[in-house]
Scaffold this motif. Sequence first.
Motif, PDB file in Angstrom:
ATOM      1  N   ASN A  70       1.500   6.700  -6.743  1.00 31.54           N
ATOM      2  CA  ASN A  70       0.348   7.478  -7.197  1.00 31.54           C
ATOM      3  C   ASN A  70       0.571   8.972  -6.974  1.00 31.54           C
ATOM      4  O   ASN A  70       0.284   9.792  -7.840  1.00 31.54           O
ATOM      5  CB  ASN A  70      -0.919   7.031  -6.470  1.00 31.54           C
ATOM      6  N   ILE A 114       0.834  -1.206   0.000  1.00 29.36           N
ATOM      7  CA  ILE A 114       0.000   0.000   0.000  1.00 29.36           C
ATOM      8  C   ILE A 114       0.867   1.253   0.000  1.00 29.36           C
ATOM      9  O   ILE A 114       0.648   2.182  -0.784  1.00 29.36           O
ATOM     10  CB  ILE A 114      -0.938  -0.023   1.220  1.00 29.36           C
ATOM     11  N   ILE A 148       2.394   1.767  -3.423  1.00 32.26           N
ATOM     12  CA  ILE A 148       1.408   2.174  -4.430  1.00 32.26           C
ATOM     13  C   ILE A 148       1.010   3.626  -4.222  1.00 32.26           C
ATOM     14  O   ILE A 148       0.958   4.406  -5.184  1.00 32.26           O
ATOM     15  CB  ILE A 148       0.144   1.293  -4.298  1.00 32.26           C
ATOM     16  N   ILE A 149       0.755   4.000  -2.982  1.00 28.11           N
ATOM     17  CA  ILE A 149       0.315   5.369  -2.730  1.00 28.11           C
ATOM     18  C   ILE A 149       1.418   6.354  -3.097  1.00 28.11           C
ATOM     19  O   ILE A 149       1.164   7.387  -3.722  1.00 28.11           O
ATOM     20  CB  ILE A 149      -0.139   5.525  -1.268  1.00 28.11           C
TER      21      ILE A 149
END
Lengths: 372, 327, 344
Positions: A357, A350, A353-354
């Motif tokens: 992003n 997570i 990914i964040i």
Amino acid sequence: MTVSSATVSPSSPYAILSVRQLMWRRFRRNRLAVGGVWILLGLYLVSAFAGFVAPYGVRTTHDQFALAPPHGLHFRDADGRFTLRPFVYGLESSVDRSTFRKIFTRVPEETYSVRFLGRGVEYKLWGLIETNRHLFTVEDPGVIFLLGTDRQGRDLFSRILYGSQVSLTVGLLGVLLALVLGTVIGIVAGYFGGLLDSVIQRVIEVLLSFPQIPLWLALATLVPPTWSSIRVYFGLSLVLSIVNWGGLARQVRGMVYALREEDFIRAARYTNCSLARIVLRHLLPNTLSHVLVVATLAIPQMILGETALSFLGLGIRPPMTSWGLLLSEAQHVRVVLQQTWLLIPSAFVILTIICFNFMGDGLRDAADPFSQ
Amino acid sequence: MGAYILRRLLTLVPTVFLITVLGFIIMELPPGDYVDRYILQQQAQGNTGIADQEAMLRVRFGLDKPAAVRFTHWLGAFARGDFGDSLAQNRPVRTIIGERLLLTFVVSFCAFLLSWGIGIPLGIYSATHQYSKGDNFLTVTAFLGLGLPDFLIALIFLVLAWRVSGDVLTGLFSSEFTTASWSWAKFQDLLRHLWIPVLAVILTGTAWVMRVMRGNLLDVLNSNYIQAARARGVPERVVVWKHGVRNALHPLVSALGQTLVWLVNGFTITSIVLDLPTIQTVYLNATLSQDIFLGGTILILIGLLVVIGTFLADILLAWLDPRIRFS
Amino acid sequence: MSAHDASSLLSVEDLHVHFHTEQGTVQAVNGVSFTVGRGQTLGVLGESGCGKSVTGFSLLRLIRPPGRIERGRIVYHGLDTELDLVQEPSRSPLLRQVRGGEIAMIFQEPMTSLDPVYTAGNQVLEAINYHLDVSQAAAWDMAVTMLGKVGLPEPQRIMHTYPHQLSGGMRQRVMIAIALACHPQLLIADEPTTALDVTTEAQILELLQELQTDLQMAILFITHDLGVIAEMAQEVIVMYLGEIVERTDIESLFAEPLHPYTRALLESIPRLGTRDGKRLQAIEGVVPSPADIPLGCTFHPRCPDFMPGLCDVHAPTPQTLTDGRQVQCFLYDDQRPGVRNLQS
């Protein structure tokens, strides 16, 4: 009849920034994006030195400590005295007589202090330097499982670090392959146009409208079970990229299509510039920054793809490990409910990914320096 | 409008064709063919003499013909709804899919309605309160929602539900209701199980719808006709809803196909983790056991579903937008 | 500044509009004051980026963040009591009544100023319904009459058409019909003909003049086109970088421009019949970014009459000359030593 104004005089006192400088300025102002970049740099750095940071090797098993919960570092001993050097308590496994489940209890009498830069399991840094120095180890016969152990008694923390070497790079490799595929196909479609272009466009449309995960699953089953884990690793990034080149190709095609009619490309054509030169010198540099933004936004999808495939047993195979493979231990609901710490690798997924992003969003905003 | 639908239907033909080609290629890719696997299966069941009939079987299944011929045969059968037999389950693919279809649709449809129903109002709030505390909170939450893989959210909810109630809420029914006929109690039991997968999938979906709606509405609210509406004294509430939201919905509607994509994606792994009786679980098992007809058929059906969804979205958009309707 | 006699409809006093962007504060409108008389046409002239459109938008309080009216007064005299529009809360019913009811606006981009998903009729009716308490049938009749009045053929049919089915000129006529549907006392026309071709432009200008006489309204006509302003306005203010540099009647603007900027604007017009082979005069340099306004007189880096040590150090103040014209330039300021005085 309208008011006319001349072009900028050469003595104009106003600084003229290049597009790249403007992009950089804009990106730097985006605090979330910059924060994401720093965290990612940290993750990649730790991943590069995984063998050194991890107290144990990727295959070091501790038979008597299978499925041990995380047990942390302590700075204060049983009597409340503070020690600068952290220590861990000894662990004792026993079977609960009522539930017949294995339980671990802390032994307050046994303390083992943490040694920094001590010697431990042998490993090869980057496959070259053989050493047994670790960032931290614990005195024998003590054990240190910061994030617990898996079913075979392997230290989860160490395995997460080794797994990051796969999880953090397979997406990059996949994007790189997709970038090559997408750019080549995009330039061909955009530059030549015609029937070829229409066919490629249709194929891209179908690929983009198709849910990725089922397609990835279908392709992943094609990786032969006899392959070595390193070949599986490359095969997997190929599978990821085969499904994902469409978006990049479409982007490149659109830009090349628009650029083709620009004066400078025409000028190059009329002066008998070779095709290779037009593409390399004129088309590529002009599409690069947008393509890079799209590529960055594709990285988190690929990382998620690897996680999902490995999680379902269609991705990375042992003895290699990845975050998705580590999570596949948590696939059985009963396991998750009792050994919650096996879900810890997901926190790393997570976070990564964040951060990607945030970085991608920052780049996208920055790539349009004249907006706002 | 009629002409538009007709034209749009025509563009559907090459896309559908490409999807079937793609499906066929994927079914053809694994090493060995149907007969190889059929023989292996029969041998496993003790039918040892089957290997001698290999050539005859190839002729019987038409596998001795070139790929293009086989493709036309297969496509013809596919169009008639004959999807072949599942090797692993020894039953027609059609029956297996039929059993799961309704529940898959129910679960997906719930998720779809909820994510749009929640995402759009939140997006409108975010856009009309840009950079406010609420907007910032929603932005961060959306980033989390987009960053979290659905199956993880499902697992986290499962652990939470277990901590609170002590029940393990996998599947769609508790064991006592699985085979029971429909009753109020069974329905309640379904709802008790359904919220975890639906919530897990819609968190991502809602975040996505919200971000798209926010971006669209911000763009629209900066357009000239919004300023013009304000300038003629239209109240702000009407400006936002009648002119702003109505126009901002268009890109969202055209992205309806995209919504179907993440629904399928999201439910694939969530279904497997939570052991839901959906088509996606069948699909995974089929791919794992190289049950090509079953896997291939589901893959193609998923592709067709998305294409049809996009087509319907385009029609809906044409109905909403006079510029398309009258062109 | 100027006195509020009975004939003034709107007076703007010391208006400041700033845009707070990431790159810093942009002072788009910097201390602008002017008065629009009842039934009069006031022209606002300037190059792009001089703040003339922002001035127009701020009169209807249509400045959007990051823009803000920092200070000043916009006093509307058309109602029974004086109304300072700057002081009104942004969602007040009174402000809404003024928008479209008392002061209406038409825009530069007729192609994008109509909502594409509603019919032209819907948008005309919207203007009527929010201001006048009339029945649906009456509102419909009013809308049809108004569409006919702006010279649209078959107004009944236009009611049912969508914006994309109309040409640019027709859309601008619809915009004018919307703006004038409630008989406002002031029309702000923000470059209404810039996006149109020359024939349509002439027709629209003529239409505006007809309607002005017909409805007895005042017009604030914003443009960068000297030809258009000559046709439309009785009085003109010339803006440069958010300030008014000159205020004059239309005849004097062309006969005897005062400010060096106004003179430069006039010299940049190509004239028929001059065959002396001179190059067309352009104003040197470009309008500096409003985020980076020069010290002293804002025009000094481009001014042919630049006086070092004065213009780049001190900011000139508006000077009212004996004939009532106003100019903001040291050339006309007899308080400054060593300045040639054109008035003697």
